[in-house]
Design an enzyme around this catalytic site. Structure first.
Site, short mmCIF file in Angstrom:
data_model
loop_
_atom_site.label_atom_id
_atom_site.label_comp_id
_atom_site.label_asym_id
_atom_site.label_seq_id
_atom_site.Cartn_x
_atom_site.Cartn_y
_atom_site.Cartn_z
N SER A 7 0.83 -1.20 0.00
CA SER A 7 0.00 0.00 0.00
C SER A 7 0.87 1.25 0.00
O SER A 7 1.66 1.47 0.92
CB SER A 7 -0.90 0.01 1.24
OG SER A 7 -1.47 1.29 1.38
N HIS A 32 -1.23 -1.22 -4.28
CA HIS A 32 -2.50 -0.82 -3.67
C HIS A 32 -2.50 0.70 -3.50
O HIS A 32 -1.57 1.27 -2.92
CB HIS A 32 -2.66 -1.52 -2.32
CG HIS A 32 -4.00 -1.37 -1.70
ND1 HIS A 32 -5.12 -2.04 -2.13
CD2 HIS A 32 -4.41 -0.60 -0.65
CE1 HIS A 32 -6.15 -1.71 -1.38
NE2 HIS A 32 -5.75 -0.83 -0.48
N ASP A 34 -4.64 3.78 -2.13
CA ASP A 34 -5.76 4.16 -1.26
C ASP A 34 -6.23 5.58 -1.53
O ASP A 34 -5.48 6.54 -1.34
CB ASP A 34 -5.31 4.07 0.21
CG ASP A 34 -5.18 2.63 0.68
OD1 ASP A 34 -6.18 1.87 0.55
OD2 ASP A 34 -4.11 2.26 1.18
N MET A 36 -8.69 8.48 -0.45
CA MET A 36 -9.50 8.94 0.69
C MET A 36 -9.90 10.39 0.46
O MET A 36 -9.08 11.20 0.00
CB MET A 36 -8.70 8.84 1.99
CG MET A 36 -8.14 7.46 2.22
SD MET A 36 -7.38 7.33 3.83
CE MET A 36 -6.67 5.69 3.73
N HIS A 65 -8.35 1.46 -4.16
CA HIS A 65 -9.31 1.25 -3.08
C HIS A 65 -9.95 2.60 -2.79
O HIS A 65 -9.32 3.47 -2.19
CB HIS A 65 -8.56 0.69 -1.86
CG HIS A 65 -9.39 0.55 -0.63
ND1 HIS A 65 -8.82 0.30 0.62
CD2 HIS A 65 -10.74 0.59 -0.42
CE1 HIS A 65 -9.78 0.21 1.53
NE2 HIS A 65 -10.95 0.40 0.93
N MET A 67 -12.10 5.10 -0.91
CA MET A 67 -12.77 5.38 0.37
C MET A 67 -13.35 6.79 0.25
O MET A 67 -12.81 7.76 0.77
CB MET A 67 -11.75 5.27 1.52
CG MET A 67 -11.38 3.82 1.82
SD MET A 67 -9.81 3.64 2.67
CE MET A 67 -8.69 3.65 1.28
N MET A 136 -11.84 -5.89 4.83
CA MET A 136 -11.09 -4.90 5.62
C MET A 136 -10.81 -5.47 7.01
O MET A 136 -11.72 -5.89 7.72
CB MET A 136 -11.88 -3.60 5.76
CG MET A 136 -11.95 -2.73 4.51
SD MET A 136 -10.35 -2.27 3.83
CE MET A 136 -9.64 -1.28 5.13
N ASP A 172 -7.00 -6.40 3.71
CA ASP A 172 -6.33 -5.10 3.82
C ASP A 172 -6.37 -4.58 5.26
O ASP A 172 -7.46 -4.40 5.81
CB ASP A 172 -7.06 -4.11 2.88
CG ASP A 172 -6.42 -2.73 2.85
OD1 ASP A 172 -5.35 -2.53 3.43
OD2 ASP A 172 -7.04 -1.85 2.21
#
Ligand code: DX5
Ligand code: ZN
Length: 212
Positions: A7, A32, A34, A36, A65, A67, A136, A172
């Site tokens: 990540s 990965h 992320d 956000m 991913h 979020m 998760m 994850d």
């Protein structure tokens, strides 16, 4: 063999390109990424422009991913920036089928996920439509949290419920050399790892430790 997806959230965010190149050299299988938005989670990370630039440094598949509170709006941004997988949270939309179709329209693999306090059974109606389920093991938002002990049961649930191994199970949050094996035994195909890969600059060694 288990796939490892480091990540980038745990990398020095001013040197993401270098980190991506180094992870590829170190034997990572995916990257990965992320995303956000400061609303769905109390943290803010990477926009699509950053993804576009990272792709100049690596040919690894990019595992996004999301979020964010508005997946339907942002899926095209990351699809067009070069994502290979896009996973969104079921809590973030009342139109999951539409989001899955939208991701697939771009020829990208579609994943669904849930916060750890949400009921994992919520994935069931969508399982036949997706390429991946992300389990998760921490509350989304930050690296370095402790792996939740209820995670292997959730992996086992998805593993038993999936009719084919074509639907991947990714885990994850808080993955380290001690709990990696438990996740794999429960049925995981991909392990995301931030803190344990970036613990020091020996990425290849750290990735190898996760493979067990
Ligand atoms: C948490 C992120 C994870 C995180 C993993 O919201 O989705 O991908 O970066 O980092 P570690 O391995 O440190 O928990
Ligand atoms: Zn993540």
């Amino acid at each position: 063999m288990i796939k490892i997806a480091p990540s980038l959230l745990a990398a020095d965010s001013a040197r993401l390109g270098e980190a991506a190149a180094a992870l590829e050299k170190a034997g990572a299988d995916l990257l990965h990424f992320d995303v956000m938005d400061g609303h769905f989670v109390p943290n803010l990370t990477f926009g699509p422009q950053i993804l576009k630039h990272i792709k100049k440094y690596t040919s690894l598949l990019i595992d996004v991913h999301l979020m964010v509170t508005n997946p339907l709006e942002v899926i095209p941004w990351y699809a067009e920036a070069g994502a290979d997988f896009i996973t969104f949270h079921l809590e973030a939309t009342d139109k999951p089928e539409k989001a899955i179709k939208l991701i697939k329209k771009y020829g990208i693999k579609a994943g669904i996920t849930l916060r750890p306090d949400s009921d994992i059974k919520q994935i069931c109606p969508y399982l036949s439509l997706v390429d991946m389920v992300l389990v998760m093991a921490v509350n989304p938002g930050f690296c370095g949290q402790r792996f939740r002990e209820d995670t292997p049961d959730k992996i086992r649930f998805v593993n038993e419920y999936r009719s084919t191994r074509n639907i991947l199970i990714e885990v994850d949050g808080g993955i380290n050399k001690d709990n990696a094996r438990i996740c794999v035994q429960a049925g995981a195909d991909i392990l995301v790892a931030g803190t344990s890969v970036f613990a020091d600059d020996k990425y290849a060694e750290n990735i190898k430790l996760l493979r067990g």
